[in-house]
Design a protein around this motif. Sequence first.
Motif, mmCIF file in Angstrom:
data_model
loop_
_atom_site.group_PDB
_atom_site.id
_atom_site.type_symbol
_atom_site.label_atom_id
_atom_site.label_comp_id
_atom_site.label_asym_id
_atom_site.label_seq_id
_atom_site.Cartn_x
_atom_site.Cartn_y
_atom_site.Cartn_z
ATOM 1 N N CYS A 149 0.882 5.629 -6.486
ATOM 2 C CA CYS A 149 0.968 5.107 -5.121
ATOM 3 C C CYS A 149 1.814 6.048 -4.270
ATOM 4 N N CYS A 151 5.411 4.030 -3.277
ATOM 5 C CA CYS A 151 6.483 3.778 -4.252
ATOM 6 C C CYS A 151 6.469 4.767 -5.417
ATOM 7 N N GLY A 187 2.978 2.423 -8.860
ATOM 8 C CA GLY A 187 1.674 1.816 -9.122
ATOM 9 C C GLY A 187 0.568 2.851 -9.191
ATOM 10 N N CYS A 191 -1.566 -1.332 -4.177
ATOM 11 C CA CYS A 191 -0.644 -0.958 -5.250
ATOM 12 C C CYS A 191 -0.205 -2.219 -5.991
ATOM 13 N N CYS A 196 4.091 -2.248 -5.344
ATOM 14 C CA CYS A 196 4.689 -2.497 -4.023
ATOM 15 C C CYS A 196 3.736 -3.184 -3.058
HETATM 16 ZN ZN LIG Z 1 3.248 1.258 -4.525
#
Ligand SMILES: [Zn+2]
Length: 144
Positions: A31, A34, A37, A50, A53
């Motif tokens: 992701c 963040c 993910g 994600c 997050c």
């Molecule tokens: Zn994320």
Amino acid sequence: MEQQAFGGTRTDPKPARSAFEAMKRGFLGRCPHCGEGKLFRAFLKTADHCSVCGEEFHHHRADDLPAYLVVVVVGHIVVGGFMGMEAMTDWPAWLHLAMWVPITLIMSLALVGPIKGAVVGLQWAYYMHGFGGESDALETHPEL
Ligand SMILES: [Zn+2]
């Protein structure tokens, strides 16, 4: 003078996002927000959001850009490698084909996912295509 991120304005309240960090996370299939993910749920299919997050990915528009970038990168490496080997060796054509065709296929398949992730990360970093919270229709049709 105040430093501004690309696409931002002085009245824009959105915080600047690191394009390099977002593209690096996307390149690694993570992701862009963040870094935890997973960005993809299949080979080239991005997840809707994600799992860590909650950042939404469904509005990205990588479209054909990853494929074009793969052609540019792999094309330069393979054509340069072929021409160098052609100049330095007297290999027959079948040997060049047996070597460069699989290299082209493997490099293309290996790079298209990470490059797509980097493109999605770039779009996220610059709040493109809904990553800023607005509908994408507002960008292309501001009269709506
Ligand atoms: Zn994320």
